[in-house]
Write a protein that holds these residues in place. Structure first.
Motif, mmCIF file in Angstrom:
data_model
loop_
_atom_site.group_PDB
_atom_site.id
_atom_site.type_symbol
_atom_site.label_atom_id
_atom_site.label_comp_id
_atom_site.label_asym_id
_atom_site.label_seq_id
_atom_site.Cartn_x
_atom_site.Cartn_y
_atom_site.Cartn_z
ATOM 1 N N PHE A 41 18.892 -73.554 -64.436
ATOM 2 C CA PHE A 41 18.821 -72.991 -63.086
ATOM 3 C C PHE A 41 18.937 -71.472 -63.094
ATOM 4 C CE2 PHE A 41 20.712 -71.444 -59.171
ATOM 5 C CZ PHE A 41 19.819 -71.934 -58.238
ATOM 6 N N THR A 42 19.913 -70.937 -63.818
ATOM 7 C CA THR A 42 20.134 -69.492 -63.818
ATOM 8 C C THR A 42 18.967 -68.748 -64.452
ATOM 9 O OG1 THR A 42 22.514 -69.852 -63.904
ATOM 10 C CG2 THR A 42 21.729 -67.666 -64.527
ATOM 11 N N ASN A 45 15.921 -68.895 -62.143
ATOM 12 C CA ASN A 45 16.120 -68.017 -60.993
ATOM 13 C C ASN A 45 15.925 -66.554 -61.396
ATOM 14 O OD1 ASN A 45 16.940 -67.580 -58.171
ATOM 15 N ND2 ASN A 45 18.678 -66.545 -59.118
ATOM 16 N N GLY A 66 14.975 -77.048 -67.366
ATOM 17 C CA GLY A 66 15.879 -77.831 -66.535
ATOM 18 C C GLY A 66 16.703 -78.859 -67.296
#
Length: 72
Positions: A41-42, A45, A66
């Motif tokens: 996720f990080t 993003n 993921g």
């Protein structure tokens, strides 16, 4: 040390994601403004934010995008 490629961390993603074929390792050099290491996720993003700001971004992931190598 556990081989993280053996199994996915238990999660909703792991339970519902379709199986995907393996992706080959990079075969030639890649140029980008930024290399994001890790596509959890990080990392995703960060890559998206940088791309939206006009940067050329390449994301590198050891396993699957993921994958969730840090179960919770």
């Amino acid at each position: 040390m556990t081989d993280i490629t053996e199994a996915h961390a238990p999660s909703y993603y792991a339970a519902t994601a379709p199986e995907r074929s393996a992706r080959p390792a990079l075969a030639e050099p890649v140029r980008a403004d930024v290399a994001v290491i890790g596509a959890g996720f990080t990392g995703l993003n960060a890559a998206l934010t940088l791309a939206e700001a006009g940067r050329s971004v390449v994301g590198l992931e050891q396993n699957r995008v993921g994958w969730g190598g840090c179960p919770g």
